[in-house]
Write an enzyme that holds these catalytic residues in place. Sequence first.
Site, PDB file in Angstrom:
ATOM      1  N   HIS A   1     -46.330  38.865  15.671  1.00 50.54           N
ATOM      2  CA  HIS A   1     -47.598  39.553  15.898  1.00 50.54           C
ATOM      3  C   HIS A   1     -47.836  39.566  17.402  1.00 50.54           C
ATOM      4  CE1 HIS A   1     -48.735  38.307  11.559  1.00 50.54           C
ATOM      5  NE2 HIS A   1     -48.243  39.533  11.580  1.00 50.54           N
TER       6      HIS A   1
ATOM      7  N   GLU B   1     -50.214  37.222  19.211  1.00 48.27           N
ATOM      8  CA  GLU B   1     -50.004  35.786  19.023  1.00 48.27           C
ATOM      9  C   GLU B   1     -48.886  35.377  19.978  1.00 48.27           C
ATOM     10  OE1 GLU B   1     -49.418  35.308  14.798  1.00 48.27           O
ATOM     11  OE2 GLU B   1     -51.328  36.298  14.344  1.00 48.27           O
TER      12      GLU B   1
ATOM     13  N   HIS C   1     -46.181  31.874  14.957  1.00 48.45           N
ATOM     14  CA  HIS C   1     -47.420  32.654  14.887  1.00 48.45           C
ATOM     15  C   HIS C   1     -48.541  31.870  15.566  1.00 48.45           C
ATOM     16  CE1 HIS C   1     -46.148  35.842  11.942  1.00 48.45           C
ATOM     17  NE2 HIS C   1     -45.172  34.957  11.756  1.00 48.45           N
TER      18      HIS C   1
ATOM     19  N   GLU D   1     -47.683  28.118  12.468  1.00 48.12           N
ATOM     20  CA  GLU D   1     -48.942  28.527  13.094  1.00 48.12           C
ATOM     21  C   GLU D   1     -49.223  27.488  14.181  1.00 48.12           C
ATOM     22  OE1 GLU D   1     -50.667  31.206  12.400  1.00 48.12           O
ATOM     23  OE2 GLU D   1     -49.683  31.883  10.553  1.00 48.12           O
TER      24      GLU D   1
END
Length: 481
Positions: free
Chosen positions: A85, A88, A215, A316
């Site tokens: 992304h 990110e 991410h 993440e």
Amino acid sequence: MAFLKLLYIVFLYSASAEFVWKHHNNEELPLVLEEVHQKCSNISRVYALTEPSVRHVPLYVIEFSDTPGFHQPYKPEVKYIGNIHGNEVLGRELLLGLAHYLCDQYLNHDRRIRSLIHSTRIHLLPSMNPDGWQLATNSGGKDYLIGRANNHSVDLNRNFPDLDAITFELERQGINHNNHLLKDLTRLAAPLEPETRAVMRWIMSIPFVLSAAMHGGDLVANYPYDESRTGAPISEYSASPDDDTFRDLAMAYATAHADMASTTRRGCHTTSSDESATYNFGKQGGVTNGAAWYSLKGGMQDFNYLATNCFEITLELGCDKYTPENELAREWERNREALIAYIWKAHVGVKGIVTDDSGFIRNAVVSVVNITGSVPRPIRHDVTTGAYGDYYRLLTPGHYEVTASHPGYFPVSRVVTVPRHQTSAHILNFRLEPTTSWFDDESTFGIYPHGLRDGQPRIYKRSLYQQVANTMLERKDTPKQ
């Protein structure tokens, strides 16, 4: 001429030997990688994937190995992918920093890093979505969605073929087949984006064993399956056959991270002291099953697992999507040990080579039954051998029956114990005997075909290959120093 110009720019850019923690733009990113390569040319290689982004920005990779550009038996392949992304951004900068760190520590004769590079082939793709990064950066990096997708407004982590649907349908039919499913795909839900196609070709062309996609937006290590079996949008644990191994891989990163696994840390996006607004993944050790968080179709981590031999998790890396520049160095310190510890997880379980009298056997199937407890539990996800007959099977500590098989050969099973605290996978080689090479003395075996009577010796053709193979494979598990 263009190549010489690039080298000249690299020379000017590398005037400062120290890595600078900043947001490197799409022009600077390959220069950083080339700088590392020039410094560590004997153990690195910079290359681009087969297809650029929508806006024709190449997708650059730096590889670390003692034989850059070549796969070697017994050496697992690992990849990190950042900036899927575009908004990110932390993973992108961490991988540039990791490239510098691996090179510098190797030159400084760090024994752990030298051993890791000599025993592993490591690929770092800092940015899968450079177009999204540019859009997010141009808009100030503040919006939660601007720059997330590629330049066709497609979310790349929803653009991979949905192989979960195939494996779930096979489960419902009672069919034991949930690996290498790309050949079972009959249609795509949406056209593949150029960045997706490039990464798919990469995944399919290199025998990756372990991977992590990076991410941002929360702090947790997420593992398959990402898609729920019933279609429930949230809170449905969707376990893969390798659920124990995936959880162990996620825990390896979370526990080595500064506070991902901390039960006392503050959760992301909380506005009150009681943290009632959002869930804090630290309370469950910093890991989560993907679908237990929320379900998604067309994700990259499930595609890796169901299309290839590669085990991928999703990291993440923090509450912020576009991490402020003045926090990048601090985030590197928080993630550095976890990044290295996770690569070492490619060396757990068992590995080996499958051969016959003539040479390596490609596409042999390696299946596993967990016999640790009182009831044997088949792990219904097989791996296959590569061009050199080599396989890598990530497993948690325990006792296993491992079987190698291939059409036209008698299967061979071995029992192995996987210990704790591995730094090198247990080597388990298999030599298969073709069914067509067996013949029986009828007076000895009577009505039993192909010498299958228990206790009877089997007579088969032999060759010099066994001697050659034994010499070649000897001591391959010992990393170079």
